[in-house]
Structures are given as C-alpha cells and as structure tokens.
Design a protein around this motif. Structure first.
Motif, PDB file in Angstrom:
ATOM      1  N   ILE A   1       0.821  -1.115  -0.012  1.00  0.00           N
ATOM      2  CA  ILE A   1       0.054   0.014   0.035  1.00  0.00           C
ATOM      3  C   ILE A   1       0.843   1.010   0.053  1.00  0.00           C
ATOM      4  CG2 ILE A   1      -1.702   1.422   1.210  1.00  0.00           C
ATOM      5  CD1 ILE A   1      -2.550  -1.447   2.638  1.00  0.00           C
TER       6      ILE A   1
ATOM      7  N   TRP B   1      -2.676   0.402  -4.211  1.00  0.00           N
ATOM      8  CA  TRP B   1      -2.631  -0.883  -3.732  1.00  0.00           C
ATOM      9  C   TRP B   1      -1.966  -1.894  -4.759  1.00  0.00           C
ATOM     10  CZ3 TRP B   1      -5.966  -2.236   1.240  1.00  0.00           C
ATOM     11  CH2 TRP B   1      -6.080  -1.065   1.812  1.00  0.00           C
TER      12      TRP B   1
ATOM     13  N   TRP C   1      -8.778  -4.628   2.608  1.00  0.00           N
ATOM     14  CA  TRP C   1      -9.455  -3.337   2.389  1.00  0.00           C
ATOM     15  C   TRP C   1     -10.945  -3.263   2.856  1.00  0.00           C
ATOM     16  CZ3 TRP C   1     -13.738  -1.980  -0.494  1.00  0.00           C
ATOM     17  CH2 TRP C   1     -13.934  -0.588  -0.665  1.00  0.00           C
TER      18      TRP C   1
ATOM     19  N   ASN D   1     -12.233  -1.031   6.094  1.00  0.00           N
ATOM     20  CA  ASN D   1     -13.291  -0.159   5.832  1.00  0.00           C
ATOM     21  C   ASN D   1     -14.819  -0.415   6.024  1.00  0.00           C
ATOM     22  OD1 ASN D   1     -12.294   2.306   3.882  1.00  0.00           O
ATOM     23  ND2 ASN D   1     -11.160   0.275   3.228  1.00  0.00           N
TER      24      ASN D   1
END
Length: 239
Positions: free
Chosen positions: A167, A172, A187, A191
């Motif tokens: 990252i 990414w 991810w 999130n």
C-alpha cells in the motif's frame, strides 16, 4: 449511501485477476447479504454497514475483449469516454510480452491516480500502471515470476517483493491474483469491519491471508479436542 463506482480495465487479463476481487466485493454487498439471510442468520447491524457496488468494465470501445486465460471473452459495459466518475479502479494483469496498453486506458489510469482515487492492481497489472508513469517514485509489488523483468524495465518504481501486497497512498498493488484478492479482503475489513469480510468470504468458502501470506486474518477457534474450527462455520452457527 450511494453505491461505490468500481471500474475494471477491460484488457486481456487473467480471469481470476478481476473475478477474485470483484466476486469477494459483490459477496460483501448489502444486496448479496440480504439474499444470503434467507439461508443463514445475519444481523441488521451488519447489513446496515455493508457496501454496495456498481461495476463497470471499461473498454476503449464496446467491442468484445478476449481475456488472457480460460478462452473467455467479455463485452465491456462502458468505454473510457463514456465511463461514469469512478471511486475505485482495478487493473488486472495480462501476459506482458504480447500486450501493449492502449493510450486511452493509460490516460484513464494517470487521471485516476492524479485525482487521488483508489487504484488496485493484481499480478502484472502493476506493470501496466508502471508503463504510464503513475508508479514513478512509488513503492509497489508485482507477480514474482516477472519481478526482475519489470524492475529493469521500469527502474523509477520502488519495486519490492517483501510482502504479498503493498500500500502506497492511493495505490494498492498485489503480487499475484490470489494475493491481490487477499489485499482487497484487507481493504474490505478495514473499511467495513471483520464481520462483513467473514460473511462475504463464507459464501466463497474462502479464508484470506495477511500481507505475509499467513492465515492470521480470521480469529482462531478450536473445538474441545483442540482442533481448529472453520471460522465460516462458526459465523453461521454461533446464534
């Protein structure tokens, strides 16, 4: 909450380069979890936190594109010129010796990165991004088989193979198709929460690895004999 506009560059990528990450994300979507709830218990709180996606397969034209594996052909859903504003762009990897990135695709990548939007690459997709100059000065990884080749061809990129994915700001990069799916799982967890990831992964009977390639993402659970239990089974039956 508005759906996330997710673009996939319609090039001759290996099928799993796009299908792995996008199937995982689709399985995490609110609409998918509402359907799954007909079969397994899923709480309202989890569903309320789940994302929704609109996927766009972006060609230079809408002519069919022959993919790099499985003798599969896709028809782009939109073009570079007609594509809606994207939140995320995914660039899969072709066989580099026989592929050149179209200037319109290259321009889309450069504009997307310059706008600070999230870019995922899988496998040799990092090489395509490197060819646009958008990776200059950035740290990135790529398919390890072609690591030395790309390192010599695009020396302005800080290539590394120390991790399964890297990252660097809004870019990414995943070292291979499955590693990149693990990267997208990370991810998703960061999130939307581990429970959303677990529920999505359960529909694929899939357990992601961490950036070192280890199965340390899901909690470890054991039966009375000390045998490891499937996190997916635990999730489905804990109620």
């Amino acid at each position: 909450m508005a759906p996330i506009q997710f673009g996939i560059l319609a090039v001759a990528y290996q099928v799993v380069d796009a299908a792995g990450p996008t199937d995982l994300l689709a399985s995490a979507s609110k609409s998918a979890l509402l359907t799954i709830r007909d079969y397994v218990p899923i709480g309202d709180d989890l569903i309320s936190r789940a994302p929704e996606f609109e996927f766009h397969h972006i060609g230079v034209t809408k002519d069919p594109v022959d993919l790099g594996t499985s003798q599969m052909t896709i028809v782009p859903t939109t073009t570079v010129d007609e594509c809606p504003e994207l939140d995320i762009l995914l660039v899969g990897g072709p066989y580099l010796g026989t592929f050149d990135l179209h200037p319109k695709h290259a321009d889309l990548i450069r504009r997307h990165v310059a706008a600070g939007k999230l870019l995922f690459t899988t496998c040799t997709g990092a090489s395509l991004v490197a060819s646009t100059g958008a990776l200059d000065g950035r740290m990135a990884t790529v398919n390890n088989i072609e690591y030395e080749w790309v390192r010599k061809r695009w020396p302005k990129v800080n290539w590394t193979r120390e991790k399964k994915w890297i990252i660097d700001g809004n870019i990414w990069t995943g070292s291979g198709a499955i590693a990149a799916t693990d990267m997208v799982a990370h991810w998703l967890k960061e999130n939307y929460g581990l429970d959303v990831l677990i529920q999505a992964a359960a529909t694929l009977d899939y357990e992601p690895r961490d950036s070192d390639g280890l199965f340390n993402v899901f909690p470890q659970r054991f039966d009375s004999k000390g045998e490891k239990l499937s996190t997916h089974i635990f999730r489905y039956h804990e109620e």
